[in-house]
Design an enzyme around this catalytic site. Structure first.
Site, PDB file in Angstrom:
ATOM      1  N   VAL A  69       0.710  -1.253   0.348  1.00 57.77           N
ATOM      2  CA  VAL A  69       0.159  -0.164   0.513  1.00 57.77           C
ATOM      3  C   VAL A  69       1.103   1.091   0.280  1.00 57.77           C
ATOM      4  CG1 VAL A  69      -1.567   1.085   1.563  1.00 57.77           C
ATOM      5  CG2 VAL A  69      -1.770  -0.894   1.094  1.00 57.77           C
ATOM      6  N   ASP A  95      10.191   2.604   7.129  1.00 55.89           N
ATOM      7  CA  ASP A  95       9.950   1.255   6.706  1.00 55.89           C
ATOM      8  C   ASP A  95      10.687   0.852   7.393  1.00 55.89           C
ATOM      9  OD1 ASP A  95       7.272  -0.283   5.111  1.00 55.89           O
ATOM     10  OD2 ASP A  95       9.062  -1.952   6.662  1.00 55.89           O
ATOM     11  N   TYR A 142      11.694   9.204  10.765  1.00 57.21           N
ATOM     12  CA  TYR A 142      11.383   9.915  10.704  1.00 57.21           C
ATOM     13  C   TYR A 142      12.204  11.575  11.529  1.00 57.21           C
ATOM     14  CZ  TYR A 142       8.214   5.837  12.151  1.00 57.21           C
ATOM     15  OH  TYR A 142       8.172   4.337  12.580  1.00 57.21           O
ATOM     16  N   ARG A 147     -11.014  -7.016   9.007  1.00 52.50           N
ATOM     17  CA  ARG A 147     -10.186  -5.559  10.054  1.00 52.50           C
ATOM     18  C   ARG A 147      -9.669  -5.871  10.789  1.00 52.50           C
ATOM     19  NH1 ARG A 147     -12.898  -4.235   5.260  1.00 52.50           N
ATOM     20  NH2 ARG A 147     -12.692  -3.786   3.172  1.00 52.50           N
ATOM     21  N   VAL A 200      -3.813   4.960   6.756  1.00 53.38           N
ATOM     22  CA  VAL A 200      -4.738   3.885   5.996  1.00 53.38           C
ATOM     23  C   VAL A 200      -4.377   2.762   6.650  1.00 53.38           C
ATOM     24  CG1 VAL A 200      -4.221   3.118   4.246  1.00 53.38           C
ATOM     25  CG2 VAL A 200      -3.728   5.813   4.185  1.00 53.38           C
ATOM     26  N   SER A 201      -3.356   2.277   7.218  1.00 54.72           N
ATOM     27  CA  SER A 201      -3.534   1.050   8.408  1.00 54.72           C
ATOM     28  C   SER A 201      -4.556   0.862   8.544  1.00 54.72           C
ATOM     29  CB  SER A 201      -2.703   1.384   8.655  1.00 54.72           C
ATOM     30  OG  SER A 201      -1.681   1.552   8.738  1.00 54.72           O
ATOM     31  N   VAL A 258      -8.459   0.729   9.647  1.00 54.89           N
ATOM     32  CA  VAL A 258      -8.615   2.349   9.688  1.00 54.89           C
ATOM     33  C   VAL A 258      -9.334   3.146  10.808  1.00 54.89           C
ATOM     34  CG1 VAL A 258      -9.959   2.468   7.972  1.00 54.89           C
ATOM     35  CG2 VAL A 258      -8.188   3.979   8.082  1.00 54.89           C
ATOM     36  N   ASP A 297     -14.072   2.510  -0.140  1.00 54.42           N
ATOM     37  CA  ASP A 297     -15.545   1.714  -0.385  1.00 54.42           C
ATOM     38  C   ASP A 297     -16.498   2.651  -0.857  1.00 54.42           C
ATOM     39  OD1 ASP A 297     -15.378  -0.226   2.007  1.00 54.42           O
ATOM     40  OD2 ASP A 297     -14.433   1.578   2.690  1.00 54.42           O
ATOM     41  N   SER A 343     -15.931   4.704  -3.376  1.00 53.66           N
ATOM     42  CA  SER A 343     -16.054   4.253  -4.293  1.00 53.66           C
ATOM     43  C   SER A 343     -16.115   3.176  -5.469  1.00 53.66           C
ATOM     44  CB  SER A 343     -14.310   4.381  -5.109  1.00 53.66           C
ATOM     45  OG  SER A 343     -13.940   4.176  -6.216  1.00 53.66           O
ATOM     46  N   ARG A 344     -16.133   2.331  -4.614  1.00 51.97           N
ATOM     47  CA  ARG A 344     -16.690   0.621  -4.921  1.00 51.97           C
ATOM     48  C   ARG A 344     -17.924   0.744  -4.924  1.00 51.97           C
ATOM     49  NH1 ARG A 344     -12.625  -2.194  -0.528  1.00 51.97           N
ATOM     50  NH2 ARG A 344     -10.920  -2.450  -1.956  1.00 51.97           N
ATOM     51  N   HIS A 400     -14.647   1.614   8.628  1.00 51.99           N
ATOM     52  CA  HIS A 400     -14.237   0.540   7.113  1.00 51.99           C
ATOM     53  C   HIS A 400     -14.348  -0.954   7.578  1.00 51.99           C
ATOM     54  CE1 HIS A 400     -11.868  -0.450   3.586  1.00 51.99           C
ATOM     55  NE2 HIS A 400     -10.340  -0.591   4.409  1.00 51.99           N
ATOM     56  N   THR A 416      -4.748  -5.310  -1.700  1.00 53.62           N
ATOM     57  CA  THR A 416      -5.617  -4.804  -2.223  1.00 53.62           C
ATOM     58  C   THR A 416      -4.133  -3.700  -2.412  1.00 53.62           C
ATOM     59  OG1 THR A 416      -6.528  -3.267  -0.676  1.00 53.62           O
ATOM     60  CG2 THR A 416      -7.490  -5.207  -1.584  1.00 53.62           C
TER      61      THR A 416
HETATM   62  P1  NAD Z   1       2.630  -4.697   3.145  1.00 51.71           P
HETATM   63  O1  NAD Z   1       2.456  -6.027   4.538  1.00 51.71           O
HETATM   64  O2  NAD Z   1       2.642  -5.063   2.392  1.00 51.71           O
HETATM   65  O3  NAD Z   1       3.307  -3.595   4.527  1.00 51.71           O
HETATM   66  C1  NAD Z   1       3.830  -3.021   5.751  1.00 51.71           C
HETATM   67  C2  NAD Z   1       4.504  -2.686   5.458  1.00 51.71           C
HETATM   68  O4  NAD Z   1       4.471  -2.512   6.953  1.00 51.71           O
HETATM   69  C3  NAD Z   1       5.871  -3.268   5.655  1.00 51.71           C
HETATM   70  O5  NAD Z   1       6.495  -2.995   5.100  1.00 51.71           O
HETATM   71  C4  NAD Z   1       6.317  -3.795   7.152  1.00 51.71           C
HETATM   72  O6  NAD Z   1       7.935  -4.041   6.915  1.00 51.71           O
HETATM   73  C5  NAD Z   1       5.612  -2.030   7.788  1.00 51.71           C
HETATM   74  N1  NAD Z   1       5.874  -2.323   9.085  1.00 51.71           N
HETATM   75  C6  NAD Z   1       5.345  -2.822  10.100  1.00 51.71           C
HETATM   76  N2  NAD Z   1       5.933  -3.102  11.035  1.00 51.71           N
HETATM   77  C7  NAD Z   1       6.655  -0.781  11.514  1.00 51.71           C
HETATM   78  C8  NAD Z   1       6.811  -0.415  11.928  1.00 51.71           C
HETATM   79  N3  NAD Z   1       6.755  -0.889  13.372  1.00 51.71           N
HETATM   80  N4  NAD Z   1       7.394   1.493  11.254  1.00 51.71           N
HETATM   81  C9  NAD Z   1       7.218   1.483  10.292  1.00 51.71           C
HETATM   82  N5  NAD Z   1       7.120  -0.223   9.394  1.00 51.71           N
HETATM   83  C10 NAD Z   1       6.810  -0.914   9.590  1.00 51.71           C
HETATM   84  O7  NAD Z   1       0.984  -4.227   3.959  1.00 51.71           O
HETATM   85  P2  NAD Z   1       0.506  -3.563   2.633  1.00 51.71           P
HETATM   86  O8  NAD Z   1      -0.762  -4.752   1.997  1.00 51.71           O
HETATM   87  O9  NAD Z   1       0.748  -2.709   2.405  1.00 51.71           O
HETATM   88  O10 NAD Z   1      -0.796  -3.122   4.687  1.00 51.71           O
HETATM   89  C11 NAD Z   1      -0.687  -1.807   5.045  1.00 51.71           C
HETATM   90  C12 NAD Z   1      -1.919  -1.738   5.527  1.00 51.71           C
HETATM   91  O11 NAD Z   1      -3.075  -0.834   5.125  1.00 51.71           O
HETATM   92  C13 NAD Z   1      -2.788  -2.642   6.139  1.00 51.71           C
HETATM   93  O12 NAD Z   1      -2.468  -2.098   7.646  1.00 51.71           O
HETATM   94  C14 NAD Z   1      -4.010  -3.323   5.587  1.00 51.71           C
HETATM   95  O13 NAD Z   1      -4.914  -4.174   5.948  1.00 51.71           O
HETATM   96  C15 NAD Z   1      -3.979  -1.478   5.376  1.00 51.71           C
HETATM   97  N6  NAD Z   1      -4.844  -1.417   4.073  1.00 51.71           N
HETATM   98  C16 NAD Z   1      -5.995  -0.465   4.447  1.00 51.71           C
HETATM   99  C17 NAD Z   1      -7.308  -0.209   3.932  1.00 51.71           C
HETATM  100  C18 NAD Z   1      -7.713   0.551   3.215  1.00 51.71           C
HETATM  101  O14 NAD Z   1      -8.847   1.107   2.369  1.00 51.71           O
HETATM  102  N7  NAD Z   1      -7.811   1.739   4.394  1.00 51.71           N
HETATM  103  C19 NAD Z   1      -6.825  -0.347   2.091  1.00 51.71           C
HETATM  104  C20 NAD Z   1      -5.374  -1.630   1.902  1.00 51.71           C
HETATM  105  C21 NAD Z   1      -5.036  -2.062   2.399  1.00 51.71           C
END
Ligand code: NAD
Length: 318
Positions: free
Chosen positions: A18, A39, A69, A92, A123-124, A127, A153, A155-156, A180, A235
């Site tokens: 993401v 990261d 940071y 989620r 975004v995580s 959320v 959502d 948009s979907r 969400h 996604t």
């Molecule tokens: P991913 O596993 O590919 O990436 C997550 C990243 O976070 C990794 O690179 C990991 O090293 C990093 N990370 C973990 N702990 C960390 C820390 N303490 N400090 C810094 N970085 C850290 O996952 P993704 O597919 O990219 O998904 C990321 C998040 O986005 C998930 O929580 C997912 O559910 C969420 N997401 C949200 C939406 C939305 O609409 N809000 C849509 C899709 C995904």
């Protein structure tokens, strides 16, 4: 001679699927001068930043760096995507404990580097809960801490309606509100095409399918992420475009109405939780939440959605 950049600076925390897709989308959008990618996996951040940098000569100049940071100092917006993503049979909300711990690691290190007018965009997942956690762990006012909420959502929803009715999705006005997550609510009562309520619009067509199609479209919106995750593991394209839209609305001071997740302060009797409602956003963050009239059953479902989130918040150890 080195020239100091004065343009827009954005930090992206978490450069997985993401985060890196958001960085790519922002770079393509040409609004950002400096992108800082952070990261816990420094190699990953460094590799993603390099890969993106190698395309800059085709686009507007953008300084893309992997950093820490401190390198986010004074960023206009910091976007947090760090954390675990859903596995095929996870909701989620299942992610809440793991990702709250990650936020407890990130926020204290990010906070000293934020400017007075910095915006945090979470975004995580989950959320709504994590945007609340980010607000509680930061010194920023709630209006500057926003979750991407149900922008994706919505948009979907509009896309599915556009397919159903054969109309450009940009001309379909409709919102998904609430969590969400599994308790999200489709606001059918307010959905319209060129000002014509969806029900009436649908009756004009030979299929006359208003009633039966609603349940199917609502279900497809609910299942969308599960289906994509089942097929490809994550996604990221559509959410990156949703984030790009939010970022543009904020940075360009657009007063756009988007279903971002923000602190509830009395709307529908809801307090001290984050969830999505149609909200005006601009460079200051949240300007105003739109007071939309909901059908009785939609309001009841919104309150159910809020209860789900409130229960999860009460179990947090902040
Ligand atoms: P991913 O596993 O590919 O990436 C997550 C990243 O976070 C990794 O690179 C990991 O090293 C990093 N990370 C973990 N702990 C960390 C820390 N303490 N400090 C810094 N970085 C850290 O996952 P993704 O597919 O990219 O998904 C990321 C998040 O986005 C998930 O929580 C997912 O559910 C969420 N997401 C949200 C939406 C939305 O609409 N809000 C849509 C899709 C995904």
């Amino acid at each position: 001679m080195a020239f100091k950049q004065q343009g827009v600076k954005i930090g992206v925390i978490g450069t997985g699927f993401v985060g890196s897709t958001i960085a790519y989308t922002l770079m393509m959008g040409g609004l950002v001068s400096e992108l800082v990618m952070v990261d816990i996996d420094k190699n990953r951040a460094s590799g993603e930043a390099m890969d993106l940098r190698h395309g800059v000569s085709f686009l507007r100049p953008t300084n893309i760096v992997a950093g820490d940071y401190e390198d986010c100092a004074g960023a206009d917006i910091v976007i947090i995507t760090a954390g675990a993503n859903q596995k095929p049979d996870e909701t989620r909300l299942d992610l809440v404990k793991r990702n709250t711990e990650i936020f407890k690691d990130i926020l204290p290190r990010l906070e000293p580097n934020l400017a007075e007018d910095s915006l945090l965009l979470v975004v995580s997942n989950p959320v709504d809960i994590l945007a609340y956690v980010a607000w509680r762990l930061s010194d920023l006012p709630a209006r500057r801490v926003i979750g991407s909420g149900t922008v994706l959502d919505s948009s979907r929803f509009r896309y599915l309606l556009s397919q159903h009715c054969g109309i450009d999705s940009r001309n379909i006005h409709g919102y998904i509100i609430g969590e969400h997550g599994d308790s999200k609510v489709a606001v059918w009562s307010g959905t319209n095409i060129a000002g014509v309520p969806f029900n009436e619009f649908c009756l004009k067509c030979d299929d006359q399918c208003a009633a039966e199609c609603r349940e199917s479209i609502s279900q497809q919106v609910k299942q969308a992420a599960y289906e994509v995750i089942e097929k490809k593991g994550a996604t990221y394209y559509a959410v990156a475009l949703a984030v790009q839209k939010i970022v543009e609305s904020l940075l360009r001071d657009e007063n756009s109405i988007l279903t971002v997740s923000t602190l509830r302060e009395g709307e529908y009797g809801l307090n001290d939780l984050y969830l999505s409602l149609p909200t005006i956003i601009n460079r200051d963050g949240v300007a105003e939440v739109i007071d939309i009239e909901l059908a009785k059953e939609e309001e009841a479902r919104l309150l159910d959605s809020a209860r789900v989130l409130k229960t999860a918040i009460e179990e947090l150890d902040l």
